[in-house]
Motif scaffolding. Structure first.
Motif, PDB file in Angstrom:
ATOM      1  N   SER A   1       0.836  -1.202   0.000  1.00 48.13           N
ATOM      2  CA  SER A   1       0.000   0.000   0.000  1.00 48.13           C
ATOM      3  C   SER A   1       0.867   1.248   0.000  1.00 48.13           C
ATOM      4  O   SER A   1       0.680   2.151   0.802  1.00 48.13           O
ATOM      5  CB  SER A   1      -0.905   0.035   1.225  1.00 48.13           C
TER       6      SER A   1
ATOM      7  N   ARG B   1     -10.469  -0.498  -0.908  1.00 47.96           N
ATOM      8  CA  ARG B   1      -9.844   0.042  -2.122  1.00 47.96           C
ATOM      9  C   ARG B   1     -10.528   1.341  -2.479  1.00 47.96           C
ATOM     10  O   ARG B   1     -11.743   1.366  -2.613  1.00 47.96           O
ATOM     11  CB  ARG B   1      -9.983  -0.949  -3.274  1.00 47.96           C
ATOM     12  N   ILE B   2      -9.744   2.382  -2.564  1.00 44.67           N
ATOM     13  CA  ILE B   2     -10.361   3.667  -2.885  1.00 44.67           C
ATOM     14  C   ILE B   2      -9.793   4.244  -4.171  1.00 44.67           C
ATOM     15  O   ILE B   2      -9.868   5.429  -4.422  1.00 44.67           O
ATOM     16  CB  ILE B   2     -10.160   4.693  -1.744  1.00 44.67           C
ATOM     17  N   ASP B   3      -9.194   3.367  -4.978  1.00 44.01           N
ATOM     18  CA  ASP B   3      -8.581   3.915  -6.184  1.00 44.01           C
ATOM     19  C   ASP B   3      -9.599   4.315  -7.245  1.00 44.01           C
ATOM     20  O   ASP B   3      -9.244   4.852  -8.276  1.00 44.01           O
ATOM     21  CB  ASP B   3      -7.553   2.936  -6.769  1.00 44.01           C
TER      22      ASP B   3
ATOM     23  N   SER C   1     -16.512   3.912  -3.776  1.00 43.70           N
ATOM     24  CA  SER C   1     -15.828   4.455  -2.605  1.00 43.70           C
ATOM     25  C   SER C   1     -16.119   5.934  -2.433  1.00 43.70           C
ATOM     26  O   SER C   1     -16.168   6.426  -1.308  1.00 43.70           O
ATOM     27  CB  SER C   1     -14.312   4.264  -2.699  1.00 43.70           C
TER      28      SER C   1
ATOM     29  N   ASN D   1      -5.429   7.145  -3.850  1.00 42.42           N
ATOM     30  CA  ASN D   1      -4.756   5.857  -3.720  1.00 42.42           C
ATOM     31  C   ASN D   1      -4.037   5.707  -2.401  1.00 42.42           C
ATOM     32  O   ASN D   1      -3.155   4.867  -2.266  1.00 42.42           O
ATOM     33  CB  ASN D   1      -3.733   5.649  -4.832  1.00 42.42           C
TER      34      ASN D   1
ATOM     35  N   SER E   1      -5.351   7.514   1.118  1.00 43.19           N
ATOM     36  CA  SER E   1      -6.295   7.528   2.236  1.00 43.19           C
ATOM     37  C   SER E   1      -7.305   8.645   2.081  1.00 43.19           C
ATOM     38  O   SER E   1      -7.080   9.615   1.372  1.00 43.19           O
ATOM     39  CB  SER E   1      -5.533   7.728   3.554  1.00 43.19           C
TER      40      SER E   1
ATOM     41  N   HIS F   1      -6.364   3.086   1.628  1.00 41.42           N
ATOM     42  CA  HIS F   1      -6.369   2.289   0.411  1.00 41.42           C
ATOM     43  C   HIS F   1      -5.415   1.116   0.583  1.00 41.42           C
ATOM     44  O   HIS F   1      -4.208   1.286   0.701  1.00 41.42           O
ATOM     45  CB  HIS F   1      -5.919   3.135  -0.778  1.00 41.42           C
TER      46      HIS F   1
ATOM     47  N   GLN G   1      -4.824  -2.401  -1.369  1.00 41.92           N
ATOM     48  CA  GLN G   1      -5.263  -3.109  -2.556  1.00 41.92           C
ATOM     49  C   GLN G   1      -5.493  -4.597  -2.293  1.00 41.92           C
ATOM     50  O   GLN G   1      -6.491  -5.167  -2.689  1.00 41.92           O
ATOM     51  CB  GLN G   1      -4.195  -2.911  -3.641  1.00 41.92           C
TER      52      GLN G   1
END
Ligand SMILES: Nc1ncnc2c1ncn2[C@@H]1O[C@H](COP(=O)(O)OP(=O)(O)OP(=O)(O)O)[C@@H](O)[C@H]1O
Ligand SMILES: Nc1ncnc2c1ncn2[C@@H]1O[C@H](COP(=O)(O)OP(=O)(O)OP(=O)(O)O)[C@@H](O)[C@H]1O
Ligand SMILES: [Mg+2]
Ligand SMILES: [Mg+2]
Ligand code: NI
Lengths: 350, 253, 284, 302, 505
Positions: free
Chosen positions: A300, E12-14, E28, E191, E193, E216, E218
């Motif tokens: 991450s 996942r916040i991408d 998200s 990608n 927070s 975030h 993955q």
């Protein structure tokens, strides 16, 4: 390029170093231009629709068309490139579709993260890889050599995410020796003022050693992993360079003088591979800076590798172009720097 | 008409501040059938003259002519030129391609010069340079220095040239082998009516091989003299004098 | 009186694809404080003999000998660490090819200073002074500049003189000089030989002088070993080299072109396989 | 002829025909290579791999595509599935066996394209020099400066996913280093006396490059390529990881690893077995490369 | 290990591209926006079944003709800036969404609102907000749409103060918040927070969690390790294997919530063989629904063969299809189809690729060869929208909590011609003319009696199930793994996004 006649001009107008650096700068510029052009073209010919990336799956044809025109995609390619180039020269990489902010700002955020990681990784790779390679060469064919080979090859051939997840499981999940994924623990996030964007540096500058320790505990594992990877490469190359030097006659001369083996190896033979090593290290450093996407994903780590990859997968072409330009520039600069060091360290390079 | 003629030849390497004037204003003539020697200290430009003539040194000015025909400027030479002028290099270890057998070296040369009866010619060439047919399929690393130099000579002889340039053909070789090569060259010269231009820093070798000798120092020809004058230690230039004296050997003081 | 160096039954072997290759075969000789020449054609094992004395034959090569005694101590019995004290300090060797024998990325000065400080405990300034003195001793004019220069900036001749200077710095008892003058112009060659000469005569240094050049050896040395195919085929006083009897030696001598008089054809050495088989000529 | 006579014939210093000369050169190389146990070990692995690939249908205990959802994620040593099963209940061993074909295919294809492209660019740049060199080297720099993944991904994205395109993409990113090596080598060769000698025979640049320079560069390239093999397999795996390499359900090793990634904490063997396979193959190539270096390096010839 | 007043969520916040409620259209992003903004009507996170409830609007009235709804605003609610929330703000927010005309705007424009008439249709009278639609839609439909994120009420003054080049504050709002919700946005690092801070003056009372950090992460494995070490409170993307791995652990619990999105594959009607009714039917028997749901999809998908997710108005629970190769073969034979070879487009996501491989496997048993093409989302979607794929495997999530959202895309196609470019409509993408369902869908949306309306959707679905080229297979279940002490966390189930303000630890 057309060569303008310089006849009749007093030569002193162009001192040698100026000319040389002119050529260097020129070739950097040409390389960068080419890089931009190729990336740009890739972006435009790719069957991935940048508009779709913006408007999403549900958009109506009308919204689609609107965005299409806003992005200037209806104009001829070359015009689009010219406009883009003009912006880039002004330091404007455009807006990222994915993050809704200027690409330059994004890069300023993600690049230091990668820089921090890659630098530490390279330091680790060099610190262990070089001695390993040297020893392997000196003891060629011995068990040390074989072990060094296997160690290097494991680094070479085990996918980095495998090593990464296993490392996380063991050192973080089970043993708890290191910090987990991410750059710092949540409660330390945003605690030090961002100066360089590299948390280790920033916290040190701030004198906040708690954060520094925490950041360090987070970075060791991914850095060690990248370090291992570059160790593999560096140690193999070191070994082969050293083998060549060790058979050189001047090594015998040094022995004739009565030097100890250790001094012969480090004082003489090693000195001669420094130059080649620098190129190798620069290459592997550049490789790490390019971003090890997988490492970044596993840990991450919000770095440039995953930034570019995500952007590419989502057809966020401004971000891809910006990222590529930055990585390319770093690469070219590292090349130039290693050339300069080369000239500095190897008297034969004039 | 001279076989070779050089007039005010300047040869230089590099540009601007890096420029090295390797040969300056060299002029001399080599008559057909003659053997002409170039001597001088290391780095005085002896090899450079030959390289300029054969197009291996691109920057030169002045005049060079082969059999009365002017050599065109630059480094382009036509095939006819290479059929007339051939060269043997100083270091037999460096002048053969490490991955080509003797057979490949010679057949390629013959092919390039348009000969189609390759087989018999290779055999004859090997015979000429005193290598039996057993050497034909060997690779350079299977040959001694002397044998390599013979192959190099065979290669130079392949196009049946009239003029042979010899750049220190024996300096990398043992005295014993040197004798063989020098004998071979002498024989070939009479047999094929060759003109020699020969470089060496060993005065004895030059004296043995050549009729006339040019002495070079720092890119300039300081003196051209006959071999007899040299043997008689009658130099016309102080540098030649010192060269001659030194070559007589070491005397404990 | 013990000899400075006493080599007995020296073999140097290399394993090759086609079996073992003996580069030096049973060479024995003794050396006092004198100039010993070793001549022979290329590949006859001259350099290997020199290196074997210093135990510098690299693996997979092997050195075997009944003994190699320096002032009565057998070098073969010494450990690698003890050998280090011998190398440079007591026996030095001028390597054959100066172009490759100097470290290309160190200045000449550093390499000379290093040679001094490995054995003498002097300060850097002393080492420097000594280095410059030695450079001047081998007739290098611009010693200060040369100290700062890198090997590739030196001509072959200068490189060879630097090498000699470097090897003489620790004042060795024995110097092995492997073709030390082959790259030198004839005039400089004379100067260098003079230096070596003085060291032998004034300080009683032993000298092994390896060379191709029969005339030179005849004029410069006291005694000569003639090597062929790893063996010593003949040994004689240098002054009487021209009266040597072995057909190989005679062949070598005769094949030289002469400067003073024209010759028709040069004499060519006819090799006799028996030469290689015959045992080495030794001191006893 | 008897065995010893053959040996004699091959080991001769005085070959009597072109063929014998060639054969002898090869044989001596082989002898040198053979004496290197590790290299032989590497070769052995590769021969084994080739055999496995060739006889996959015979060796494989199961159909590599046969799914059995009830039997998924079986551990190592399960009856009938010695290396366990994957997420869809397919036999991992059989997939590895069939996957060797794809791996070999990738490796062979990349090894054919990248070094050849690099060789051409590098030698031409090095030999011709001047502005040709400038232009070619700038192009090389551009490709070198590209983030590799971007280039490969873009390429794959442009041409569509699939193993051929993945290979092309990898080749596209892999040639510049070879070009650099070839150029450096050419620079040292081009001024050598033997090249001058060919020039004196009137040979043109094309001939010199292809007939005289290439043979010398090729050996160092071969060595480099064998050392890069692991990287190539993993690059393909990297693309597979992003879904852009081999298409499912093909049992490409890299794809298998990335499929297994999901279970790595609880069912580690699913990803580890193909990982070990890649490791073994790259170890083999590496050992082979080291051995070849010793044989091919002209400096080692005495 | 996480502080008691802080909630740390790994997910996942991408996909977030903007946090402007008029623009955001990703999962998200929705989770964030839900916690930042109040809406006129909203769902209670702890009682989603109750349907929409008053939020910033205290009450509402529907006019006689059913076209105008008048909202009375709640008093005493302030934005995070301190400005009071007024009807003007509400009108501005809705008009703004229409005028900006960004991705989610169709949720509002489907009521006949356009940039030109929106100032008319949405107006403030006597401090009340009046919303007029072009037809008399079901009130529940309109209000359900207003619970979507596009119905978020933004602070007009703050937003307009940050306007750039007439963007109505869009650029600024993409990375800032100006709402009256439980939280305000501290930072969104793409990608990396999203950090939220509690709004102490929240009109429903200050949230227990003073800070919420959404990280975030993955990888499922990474999320799991973080959870096991206590470095996060909630892991939202664990795969079935990792769920199985953590479920036995002390201090960890698994919360399952039925989500709204569906996994389906569809047959392009441009392929002549696929246009035959028997063939369409046959494919629905060639899927190993149970096998997948019990193996690699275990716990995360449940079989659902209708286009309305369970818990939606009108949803049905009839799943008549199961793997029946013989029947499929018979149907294919009946249609005279054999040796069919098709290309299926799939995104590079592991579970979809596995589904595709399972389909490939069962299709092959019925004699249909399926070639899988994997690509990035943009790539595959591009081809889907261009009607190029034979078969598409993908998901569909509802846009707002009303049956119309799925009905209008699966079972509605006003113009099946290529030129129509109804690229947002799934039926169109598959070149399916919706066979008379279009009218039924149009009728359902204006039916004001809720039960009648529900029945209409049930009927539509019954027909759809049998005749459509869509094989809807699964409905998603979100399994969130969390520390045992976390209570009242909800991901919003099928209809809503996640809400954090009721969470306690
Ligand atoms: N390619 C080159 N670039 C630059 N300078 C060169 C080059 N080749 C030769 N020179 C220089 O030209 C001068 C003459 O060199 P040349 O090789 O002709 O000498 P030479 O008389 O043949 O010496 P030797 O006896 O050592 O062979 C030397 O100073 C040398 O350094
Ligand atoms: N590493 C090795 N392996 C096998 N044979 C070797 C090796 N090194 C040297 N030799 C052989 O040993 C023999 C003696 O070599 P040496 O260097 O002593 O000859 P030399 O008399 O010094 O010749 P030169 O006059 O050319 O310097 C040569 O035939 C050489 O090929
Ligand atoms: Mg020369
Ligand atoms: Mg020697
Ligand atoms: Ni037989």
């Amino acid at each position: 390029m057309a060569d303008r006649k310089t006849e009749g001009r007093p030569r002193a107008l162009f001192p040698r170093w100026l000319l040389r650096s002119g050529v260097t700068v020129g070739s950097i510029a040409v390389t960068m231009l080419g890089l931009l052009f190729v990336t740009f073209m890739i972006g435009r010919v790719m069957p991935v629709d940048p508009v779709l990336a913006i408007v999403g799956d549900r958009a109506s044809a009308e919204v689609y068309q609107q965005v299409y025109e806003r992005l200037g995609l209806d104009r001829p390619l070359i015009v689009q490139f010219a406009i883009y180039l003009g912006d880039v020269v002004r330091g404007d990489f455009g807006m990222s579709i994915l993050t809704a902010r200027p690409v330059a700002e994004d890069i300023a955020r993600v690049f230091p993260a990668t820089l921090e990681l890659a630098t530490l990784g390279t330091v680790i790779g060099v610190a262990f890889g070089v001695p390993l390679g040297v020893v392997a060469a000196v003891r060629r064919g011995s068990w040390i050599d074989q072990i060094a080979r296997v160690v290097a090859l494991v680094g070479y051939s085990m996918p980095i995410f495998w090593l990464g997840l296993m490392g996380l499981l063991i050192f973080y999940g089970i043993l708890g020796w290191v910090g987990g994924p991410g750059r710092v623990s949540i409660f330390y996030a945003d605690m030090v003022p961002p100066v360089t964007g590299m948390i280790l540096v920033d916290s040190a500058l701030d004198g906040n050693w708690t954060v520094f320790r925490d950041a360090l505990s987070h970075i060791v594992l991914p850095a060690a992993l990248l370090g291992y990877y570059s160790l593999a490469y560096i140690s193999r190359m070191t070994r082969s360079f050293m083998l060549e030097q060790l058979s050189a006659e001047y090594v015998t001369t040094a022995r004739v003088k009565g030097m100890s083996e250790w001094a012969v190896i480090w004082g003489h033979a090693f000195r001669n591979i420094r130059v080649q090593l620098i190129t190798v290290v620069a290459l592997s450093y550049a490789g790490l800076l390019e971003g090890s996407v997988l490492t970044e994903i596993i840990f991450s780590w919000p770095g440039i590798g995953s930034y570019i990859t995500t952007a590419l997968l989502s057809a966020d072409m401004n971000a891809v172009l910006g990222g590529t330009v930055v990585v390319g520039l770093v690469f070219v600069l590292l090349n130039v720097a290693s050339d300069l060091l080369y000239k500095f360290l190897d008297p034969r390079a004039k | 008409m001279s076989a070779l003629s050089f007039k005010d030849l300047d040869v230089w390497f590099g540009e601007g501040r890096d420029r090295v004037d390797a040969v300056r204003g060299a002029s001399f003539e080599v008559a057909p059938g003659e053997s002409f020697g170039l001597v001088g200290e290391s780095g005085s430009g002896k090899s450079t003259i030959m390289r300029a003539l054969t197009g291996l040194a691109p920057h030169w000015s002045g005049r060079m002519a082969v059999n009365g025909r002017d050599v065109p400027p630059g480094k382009r030479r036509d095939r006819a030129f290479y059929k007339t002028v051939q060269m043997v290099f100083q270091d037999p270890y460096a002048s053969l391609h490490p991955r080509q057998s003797v057979d490949q070296v010679l057949s390629e040369t013959l092919y390039l010069h348009g000969f189609r009866d390759v087989e018999p010619r290779i055999e004859r060439l090997l015979d000429d340079v005193g290598l039996g047919p057993t050497f034909r399929f060997r690779y350079p690393h299977q040959l001694s220095g002397g044998q390599r130099q013979r192959v190099a000579i065979a290669r130079a002889l392949a196009p049946e040239p009239a003029i042979l340039l010899l750049d220190e053909p024996t300096s990398a070789l043992d005295v014993s082998v040197q004798a063989e090569i020098l004998n071979l060259l002498t024989d070939l010269r009479t047999e094929h009516d060759l003109t020699f231009l020969m470089v060496s820093h060993d005065l004895a070798v030059v004296a043995h091989m050549c009729e006339r000798i040019a002495v070079m120092r720092a890119g300039e020809i300081v003196e051209v003299m006959g071999v007899d004058e040299m043997r008689a230690m009658r130099p016309g230039h102080p540098y030649t004098q010192s060269l001659l004296e030194a070559s007589l050997g070491y005397h404990r003081g | 009186m013990t000899d400075l160096l006493d080599v007995k039954d020296l073999w140097v072997r290399f394993p090759t694809r086609k079996g073992q290759f003996d580069a030096v075969r049973g060479v024995s000789f003794r050396l006092g404080r004198e100039r010993l020449g070793i001549v022979g054609e290329s590949g006859s094992g001259k350099s290997m003999t020199g290196r074997a004395i210093l135990r510098l034959i690299r693996a997979p090569g092997q050195v075997e000998a009944a003994h190699i005694k320096l002032d009565g101590e057998d070098l073969l019995q010494k450990s690698e660490v003890e050998m280090r004290a011998v190398r440079g300090q007591r026996i030095s060797m001028v390597m054959q090819d100066p172009k490759f024998s100097l470290n290309p990325v160190m200045t000449v000065g550093d390499q000379l200073i290093e040679a001094y400080r490995l054995h003498a405990k002097g300060t850097r300034a002393e080492a420097r002074a000594k280095a410059i003195e030695m450079l001047e001793a081998v007739s290098i004019r611009d010693a200060e500049r040369v100290m700062r220069a890198y090997p590739h900036e030196m001509s072959g001749g200068m490189g060879q003189r630097i090498m000699i200077a470097m090897m003489l710095i620790p004042d060795p008892e024995l110097l092995i000089a492997d073709e030390p003058t082959s790259a030198l112009d004839v005039s400089v060659q004379a100067q260098v030989l003079q230096i070596l000469d003085r060291l032998v005569q004034d300080r009683g240094m032993g000298l092994i002088f390896i060379s191709h050049d029969l005339n030179l050896v005849a004029q410069f040395c006291d005694r000569v070993l003639i090597m062929y195919a790893g063996r010593v085929v003949e040994t004689c006083d240098a002054a009487r080299l021209h009266e040597a009897t072995h057909p190989y030696t005679r062949g070598l001598l005769n094949s030289l072109p002469r400067f003073d008089a024209p010759q028709g054809r040069l004499e060519v050495l006819k090799r006799d396989p028996a030469w290689a088989e015959a045992p080495s000529v030794g001191p006893e | 002829m008897s065995g010893t006579a053959w040996r004699e014939w091959l080991l001769t210093d005085t070959p009597h025909s072109r063929m014998q000369a060639r054969a002898a050169a090869l044989y001596q190389g082989w002898l040198a290579f053979r004496s290197n146990t590790l290299a032989m070990f590497g070769l052995g692995i590769l021969v084994f791999l080739l055999a496995v690939a060739a006889f996959a249908p015979v060796i494989a205990p199961h159909d590599p595509y046969y799914q059995d959802l009830a039997n998924r994620l079986q551990p190592l040593g399960t009856e009938g599935h010695s290396l366990g099963t994957d997420s869809l209940g397919r036999d991992i061993l059989s997939r590895l066996i069939y996957g060797s074909r794809i791996t070999l295919y990738i490796v062979a294809l990349v090894a054919l394209i990248a070094p050849v492209a690099g060789l051409i660019v590098g030698t031409v740049a090095g030999y011709v020099g001047g502005w040709v060199d400038m232009v070619l080297m700038r192009i090389t720099d551009i490709f070198l400066a590209f983030p590799r993944l971007v280039l490969a991904l873009a390429f794959v994205a442009a041409l569509g996913a699939g193993i051929e395109n993945a290979v092309l993409a990898i080749s596209l990113t892999a040639w510049p280093p070879y070009a650099r090596i070839a150029r450096a080598e050419t620079l040292t060769i081009r001024n050598s006396d033997y090249i001058s000698a060919v020039r004196l025979q009137g040979a043109g640049p094309l001939r010199i490059i292809t007939k005289h320079i290439w043979p010398l560069c090729i050996s160092s390239l071969i060595v480099r390529v064998t050392l890069d093999m692991a990287g190539i397999i993993l690059a393909a795996a990297g693309l597979g990881f992003l879904g852009l390499g081999a298409q499912p359900p093909s049992p490409e090793w890299g794809a298998m690893i990335s499929e297994g990634r999901r279970f790595i904490l609880d069912h580690w063997w699913v990803a580890t077995m193909p990982g070990l396979a890649i490791f073994t193959v790259s170890l083999a190539f590496n050992l082979l490369g080291d051995g070849l270096r010793d044989v091919l390096d002209p400096k080692s010839e005495k | 290990e996480t502080p008691a007043n802080m909630l740390v969520i790994a997910t996942r916040i991408d996909d977030i591209t903007s946090l402007d409620p008029a623009q955001s259209f990703e999962f998200s992003g929705g989770d964030v926006i839900r916690n930042l903004y109040g809406k006129l009507v909203n769902f209670d996170p702890l009682n989603l079944e109750a349907g929409f409830q008053p939020d910033l609007a205290e009450s509402w009235e529907v006019s006689e003709d059913g076209r105008t709804i008048t909202f009375t605003m709640r008093e005493g609610v302030n934005f995070e800036s301190g400005n009071p929330v007024t009807a003007e703000d509400a009108a501005f927010s809705l008009r703004r969404a229409v005028k900006l005309n960004l991705n989610p705007s169709f949720i509002l424009t489907q009521f006949g609102l356009t940039a030109d008439n929106v100032d008319e249709m949405i107006r403030v009278e006597d401090g009340k907000l009046k919303l007029t639609t072009d037809k008399a839609y079901a009130t529940s439909f309109v209000l359900n749409c207003l619970t979507a994120n596009i119905g978020s009420i933004v602070d007009m003054q703050t937003v307009m103060a940050n306007e750039q080049n007439g963007d109505m504050g869009n650029a600024w709002l993409s990375t800032h918040s100006a709402g009256s919700g439980a939280y305000r946005l501290v930072s969104w690092k793409p990608n990396e927070s999203v950090t939220l801070a509690a709004n102490p003056d929240f009109h429903e009372g200050a949230p227990a969690m003073e800070r919420v950090v959404v990280r975030h992460v993955q990888e499922s494995a990474t999320q799991r390790l973080l959870l096991e070490r206590g470095d996060i409170d909630i892991a939202r993307n664990l795969n079935p294997e990792d769920i199985a791995g953590v479920s036995g652990r002390d201090g960890v619990k698994i919360q399952e919530e039925l989500k709204g999105y569906l996994m389906y594959f569809s047959l392009n009607q441009k392929v002549p063989e696929l246009a035959k009714p028997e063939v369409r039917q046959a494919f629905k028997y060639m899927v190993d629904y149970e096998g997948m749901a019990n193996s690699f999809l275990k716990g995360q998908y449940t079989v659902q063969q209708n286009f309305l997710p369970r818990s939606y108005l009108g949803s049905v629970d009839e799943n008549p299809f199961s793997l029946d190769i013989e029947k499929a073969k018979a149907l294919l034979a009946e249609a005279g189809v054999e040796g069919l070879e098709l290309e299926i487009g799939v995104r590079e996501v592991q579970d979809r690729m596995e589904i595709a491989q399972s389909l490939q496997n069962t299709f092959a048993q019925a004699g249909v060869k399926l070639n899988i093409t994997v690509g990035t989302g943009a790539q595959i979607l591009g081809r889907y929208r261009a009607r190029e794929l034979d078969v598409y495997l993908g998901t569909w999530g509802p846009d707002y909590p009303d049956p119309q959202t799925n009905a209008s895309t699966f079972a509605w196609n006003a113009d099946n011609s290529d030129e129509a470019q109804l690229t947002g409509v799934l039926a169109w993408r598959n070149s399916w003319d919706a066979a008379g369902l279009t009218e039924k869908v149009d009728a359902a949306v204006v039916e004001n009696d809720t039960e009648t309306r529900a029945q209409m959707y049930r009927d539509i679905q019954a027909e759809f199930r049998e005749t459509s080229p869509f094989a809807i297979m699964f409905q998603n279940i979100e399994q969130s793994a969390m520390s045992e002490n976390v209570a009242n966390f909800t991901t919003g189930q099928a209809i809503m996004d996640a809400a954090y303000w009721e969470v306690t630890k």
